[in-house]
Enzyme design. Sequence first.
Site, PDB file in Angstrom:
ATOM      1  N   LYS A   1     -10.640   3.929   3.792  1.00  0.00           N
ATOM      2  CA  LYS A   1      -9.305   3.686   3.251  1.00  0.00           C
ATOM      3  C   LYS A   1      -9.517   2.877   1.988  1.00  0.00           C
ATOM      4  O   LYS A   1      -9.838   1.683   2.039  1.00  0.00           O
ATOM      5  CB  LYS A   1      -8.419   2.936   4.250  1.00  0.00           C
ATOM      6  CG  LYS A   1      -7.006   2.667   3.727  1.00  0.00           C
ATOM      7  CD  LYS A   1      -6.177   1.889   4.739  1.00  0.00           C
ATOM      8  CE  LYS A   1      -4.810   1.524   4.163  1.00  0.00           C
ATOM      9  NZ  LYS A   1      -4.018   0.688   5.106  1.00  0.00           N
TER      10      LYS A   1
ATOM     11  N   TYR B   1     -11.781   0.291   6.347  1.00  0.00           N
ATOM     12  CA  TYR B   1     -10.715  -0.156   5.449  1.00  0.00           C
ATOM     13  C   TYR B   1     -11.329  -1.093   4.415  1.00  0.00           C
ATOM     14  O   TYR B   1     -11.763  -2.198   4.739  1.00  0.00           O
ATOM     15  CB  TYR B   1      -9.641  -0.872   6.269  1.00  0.00           C
ATOM     16  CG  TYR B   1      -8.372  -1.242   5.532  1.00  0.00           C
ATOM     17  CD1 TYR B   1      -8.186  -0.968   4.182  1.00  0.00           C
ATOM     18  CD2 TYR B   1      -7.329  -1.861   6.200  1.00  0.00           C
ATOM     19  CE1 TYR B   1      -7.020  -1.301   3.525  1.00  0.00           C
ATOM     20  CE2 TYR B   1      -6.147  -2.209   5.562  1.00  0.00           C
ATOM     21  CZ  TYR B   1      -5.998  -1.939   4.222  1.00  0.00           C
ATOM     22  OH  TYR B   1      -4.837  -2.276   3.572  1.00  0.00           O
TER      23      TYR B   1
ATOM     24  N   VAL C   1      -3.175   7.064   3.219  1.00  0.00           N
ATOM     25  CA  VAL C   1      -2.646   6.202   4.271  1.00  0.00           C
ATOM     26  C   VAL C   1      -1.413   5.531   3.684  1.00  0.00           C
ATOM     27  O   VAL C   1      -1.527   4.630   2.843  1.00  0.00           O
ATOM     28  CB  VAL C   1      -3.673   5.164   4.743  1.00  0.00           C
ATOM     29  CG1 VAL C   1      -3.051   4.240   5.790  1.00  0.00           C
ATOM     30  CG2 VAL C   1      -4.897   5.856   5.328  1.00  0.00           C
TER      31      VAL C   1
END
Length: 307
Positions: free
Chosen positions: A164, A136, A206
């Site tokens: 992400k 992330y 996401v």
Amino acid sequence: MKFKWEGVMPAMTTKFTADDSLDLPAFKHNLRAQLNAGVHGVILGGSLGEASTLSQDELQLLLRETVAEVGDSIPVISTIATGSTRNALLFARQARDCGASGLMVLPPMRYKATEREILQFFESIAKETDLPVMIYNNPVDYQIGVSISMFETLLKYDNIQAVKESTRDISNITRIKNEFGDRLKILCGVDTLALESLLMGADGWVAGLVCAFPAETVAIYELVRAGRTTEALELYRWFLPLLELDINPQLVQNIKLAEVATGLGTEHVRLPRLPLSGEERIRVERIIKKAMANKPELPDYKKYLQS
């Protein structure tokens, strides 16, 4: 479970009862709506899931219940968000034991680590588990970023497979694609940049508002994938005021209020969060009410769903 880092993966909200226990029936009701809409995976224990207030026992229970509910139909991703490498390794083992298909890993929390420390943190997790890992990358909220040169180091580990992408820099998608091709899959982590990211080559999304609007979210992804960009853009324009509720410090309260409006959740949050009140509540309710009143009829996007 082998899977592709592609498609719409909801960052699931955690449902609570009025007495602050996990509300598994409400959680599963929402989960089934996600499955019916055609999501491609689910992510548990992220910021939207109020992970900072969950015990590890609660997270493991959510993981086990989710895996039991979805079977082998879609991957279940567990989030690791901790400031301790020791805890991160423990959480990775626990996630695997609970049946998780992969991990979403945040950089060390609550400590502005150096580049060397960040790399060691991610490398330690990659060595510890055989689960596929999505890193992330959110320097805006967490003040720690993962650069292209850092990814060059990390990609020597085969199980580090995705990012992400939440830098808010849309050109970073092209930068990553130019450098790594398909070796590093890209999932947009900012709802208000989702369509732009998909058009620039992102592999997935996401998503946050998907928790309240699963069909609309998946429809945008599938329409883009099918080359029906004009229809995707029309839907996205309707969706944008709602998506902006995700880029807000009260994103959890905002999205849970939207879930109430669509019949997919409750408003209960865990302290120190409190439900929205006053002028801010009125503002958010107005946005949701207007969107619901003008909700578009969706095209038959399910015929494009990936098998």
